[in-house]
Write a protein that holds these residues in place. Sequence first.
Motif, PDB file in Angstrom:
ATOM      1  N   VAL A 141      -1.929  -6.180  -4.899  1.00 35.39           N
ATOM      2  CA  VAL A 141      -1.799  -4.725  -5.033  1.00 35.39           C
ATOM      3  C   VAL A 141      -2.651  -4.041  -3.966  1.00 35.39           C
ATOM      4  N   THR A 142      -1.976  -3.420  -3.007  1.00 39.98           N
ATOM      5  CA  THR A 142      -2.660  -2.609  -1.997  1.00 39.98           C
ATOM      6  C   THR A 142      -2.220  -1.152  -2.087  1.00 39.98           C
ATOM      7  N   ASN A 143      -1.207  -0.883  -2.873  1.00 40.04           N
ATOM      8  CA  ASN A 143      -0.734   0.474  -3.109  1.00 40.04           C
ATOM      9  C   ASN A 143      -1.792   1.211  -3.923  1.00 40.04           C
ATOM     10  N   LYS A 144      -2.382   2.263  -3.357  1.00 40.43           N
ATOM     11  CA  LYS A 144      -3.503   2.957  -4.015  1.00 40.43           C
ATOM     12  C   LYS A 144      -3.115   3.540  -5.366  1.00 40.43           C
ATOM     13  N   GLU A 145      -1.928   4.095  -5.466  1.00 37.98           N
ATOM     14  CA  GLU A 145      -1.510   4.698  -6.728  1.00 37.98           C
ATOM     15  C   GLU A 145      -1.461   3.644  -7.849  1.00 37.98           C
ATOM     16  N   LEU A 146      -0.836   2.509  -7.592  1.00 38.97           N
ATOM     17  CA  LEU A 146      -0.772   1.456  -8.603  1.00 38.97           C
ATOM     18  C   LEU A 146      -2.155   0.858  -8.837  1.00 38.97           C
ATOM     19  N   ARG A 147      -2.915   0.647  -7.762  1.00 39.71           N
ATOM     20  CA  ARG A 147      -4.280   0.114  -7.894  1.00 39.71           C
ATOM     21  C   ARG A 147      -5.101   0.992  -8.838  1.00 39.71           C
ATOM     22  N   ASP A 148      -4.990   2.320  -8.674  1.00 39.66           N
ATOM     23  CA  ASP A 148      -5.765   3.245  -9.500  1.00 39.66           C
ATOM     24  C   ASP A 148      -5.281   3.244 -10.952  1.00 39.66           C
ATOM     25  N   LYS A 149      -3.980   3.078 -11.162  1.00 40.50           N
ATOM     26  CA  LYS A 149      -3.450   2.999 -12.534  1.00 40.50           C
ATOM     27  C   LYS A 149      -3.959   1.730 -13.224  1.00 40.50           C
ATOM     28  N   ILE A 150      -3.981   0.625 -12.492  1.00 37.86           N
ATOM     29  CA  ILE A 150      -4.487  -0.636 -13.060  1.00 37.86           C
ATOM     30  C   ILE A 150      -5.972  -0.506 -13.359  1.00 37.86           C
ATOM     31  N   ALA A 151      -6.711   0.123 -12.455  1.00 38.24           N
ATOM     32  CA  ALA A 151      -8.150   0.334 -12.681  1.00 38.24           C
ATOM     33  C   ALA A 151      -8.382   1.166 -13.932  1.00 38.24           C
ATOM     34  N   GLU A 152      -7.575   2.193 -14.127  1.00 32.16           N
ATOM     35  CA  GLU A 152      -7.733   3.049 -15.304  1.00 32.16           C
ATOM     36  C   GLU A 152      -7.413   2.274 -16.591  1.00 32.16           C
ATOM     37  N   GLY A 206     -14.318   0.286  -6.378  1.00 36.82           N
ATOM     38  CA  GLY A 206     -13.808   0.889  -5.159  1.00 36.82           C
ATOM     39  C   GLY A 206     -13.058  -0.045  -4.233  1.00 36.82           C
ATOM     40  N   ALA A 207     -12.868  -1.300  -4.628  1.00 37.73           N
ATOM     41  CA  ALA A 207     -12.148  -2.256  -3.766  1.00 37.73           C
ATOM     42  C   ALA A 207     -10.747  -1.716  -3.476  1.00 37.73           C
ATOM     43  N   PRO A 208     -10.325  -1.758  -2.213  1.00 35.14           N
ATOM     44  CA  PRO A 208      -9.002  -1.217  -1.878  1.00 35.14           C
ATOM     45  C   PRO A 208      -7.834  -2.127  -2.242  1.00 35.14           C
ATOM     46  N   ALA A 209      -8.098  -3.398  -2.524  1.00 29.65           N
ATOM     47  CA  ALA A 209      -7.013  -4.338  -2.856  1.00 29.65           C
ATOM     48  C   ALA A 209      -7.400  -5.159  -4.079  1.00 29.65           C
ATOM     49  N   ILE A 210      -6.390  -5.472  -4.880  1.00 29.45           N
ATOM     50  CA  ILE A 210      -6.581  -6.308  -6.066  1.00 29.45           C
ATOM     51  C   ILE A 210      -5.541  -7.421  -6.021  1.00 29.45           C
ATOM     52  N   LYS A 232       3.313  -5.373 -19.039  1.00 28.04           N
ATOM     53  CA  LYS A 232       4.682  -5.888 -19.142  1.00 28.04           C
ATOM     54  C   LYS A 232       5.640  -5.082 -18.266  1.00 28.04           C
ATOM     55  N   LYS A 233       5.371  -3.766 -18.145  1.00 26.64           N
ATOM     56  CA  LYS A 233       6.212  -2.923 -17.287  1.00 26.64           C
ATOM     57  C   LYS A 233       6.016  -3.302 -15.817  1.00 26.64           C
ATOM     58  N   ILE A 234       4.795  -3.593 -15.413  1.00 29.70           N
ATOM     59  CA  ILE A 234       4.556  -4.014 -14.032  1.00 29.70           C
ATOM     60  C   ILE A 234       5.360  -5.273 -13.731  1.00 29.70           C
ATOM     61  N   LEU A 235       5.293  -6.241 -14.634  1.00 32.04           N
ATOM     62  CA  LEU A 235       6.037  -7.487 -14.428  1.00 32.04           C
ATOM     63  C   LEU A 235       7.540  -7.219 -14.368  1.00 32.04           C
ATOM     64  N   LYS A 236       8.014  -6.393 -15.284  1.00 32.19           N
ATOM     65  CA  LYS A 236       9.450  -6.076 -15.306  1.00 32.19           C
ATOM     66  C   LYS A 236       9.866  -5.383 -14.014  1.00 32.19           C
ATOM     67  N   ASP A 237       9.053  -4.409 -13.567  1.00 33.10           N
ATOM     68  CA  ASP A 237       9.377  -3.684 -12.334  1.00 33.10           C
ATOM     69  C   ASP A 237       9.412  -4.606 -11.122  1.00 33.10           C
ATOM     70  N   LEU A 238       8.605  -5.671 -11.154  1.00 28.38           N
ATOM     71  CA  LEU A 238       8.579  -6.638 -10.057  1.00 28.38           C
ATOM     72  C   LEU A 238       9.642  -7.730 -10.209  1.00 28.38           C
ATOM     73  N   GLY A 239      10.352  -7.728 -11.336  1.00 24.92           N
ATOM     74  CA  GLY A 239      11.379  -8.745 -11.582  1.00 24.92           C
ATOM     75  C   GLY A 239      10.796 -10.082 -11.985  1.00 24.92           C
ATOM     76  N   GLY A 249      -2.476 -13.060 -17.987  1.00 28.17           N
ATOM     77  CA  GLY A 249      -3.377 -12.620 -16.934  1.00 28.17           C
ATOM     78  C   GLY A 249      -4.653 -13.457 -16.954  1.00 28.17           C
ATOM     79  N   ILE A 250      -5.024 -14.001 -15.816  1.00 31.69           N
ATOM     80  CA  ILE A 250      -6.226 -14.822 -15.701  1.00 31.69           C
ATOM     81  C   ILE A 250      -7.391 -13.992 -15.162  1.00 31.69           C
ATOM     82  N   GLY A 251      -7.143 -13.213 -14.115  1.00 31.87           N
ATOM     83  CA  GLY A 251      -8.206 -12.389 -13.554  1.00 31.87           C
ATOM     84  C   GLY A 251      -7.721 -11.558 -12.388  1.00 31.87           C
ATOM     85  N   HIS A 252      -8.567 -10.611 -11.994  1.00 31.22           N
ATOM     86  CA  HIS A 252      -8.327  -9.774 -10.822  1.00 31.22           C
ATOM     87  C   HIS A 252      -9.347 -10.190  -9.778  1.00 31.22           C
ATOM     88  N   CYS A 253      -8.901 -10.482  -8.589  1.00 33.53           N
ATOM     89  CA  CYS A 253      -9.799 -10.714  -7.470  1.00 33.53           C
ATOM     90  C   CYS A 253      -9.786  -9.426  -6.660  1.00 33.53           C
TER      91      CYS A 253
END
Length: 175
Positions: free
Chosen positions: A51-62, A79-83, A133-140, A147-151
């Motif tokens: 995830v490098t898209n700031k909008e999605l990154r911020d939604k996941i952070a929230e 504040g990491a720009p990528a997850i 689940k919506k993120i996974l569905k949107d990605l097909g 989920g194991i972790g976020h790097c």
Amino acid sequence: MNETLKVLESRRSCRNFKSEPVENEKLETIIKAGTYAPTGMGKQSPIIIAVTNKELRDKIAEENRKIGGWNEGFDPFYGAPAILIVLADKSMPTYKYDGTLVMGNLMNAAESLGVNSIWIHRAKEEFESDFGKKILKDLGIEGDYEGIGHCAIGYAAEPLPQAAERKNDYVYYVK
């Protein structure tokens, strides 16, 4: 000393990132290293969502903040720009170990390229929720993933601390 061992000894978790993005070439190299982590029976049960898209990154952070119970405005990704989110197929008996090894490879590869990282938890809860689940569905992405972790990766905004001394009773030898 061997370069790999230097990386293993020097990597530290970063808790204050610059907003500067990680160069695409470095990002792709880090991700590739994750795909070469050992997995049970070579089945490659994990997947990585970069995830490098700031909008999605911020939604996941929230979402992660809410799960963690922190006050509004706190960024659990510092504040990491990528997850790089690691999930693994629960049908494999080794899925948790497989995903954990991917996380380790991601963090160590990042360090080897001068990119800082930190493992952030709560991916399990995120991807058990309708939000994840919506993120996974949107990605097909289909299947039974946990989920194991976020790097979280980026460049440190300040110097990282030195490694603590290793404890005396870390290793027991049987000869």
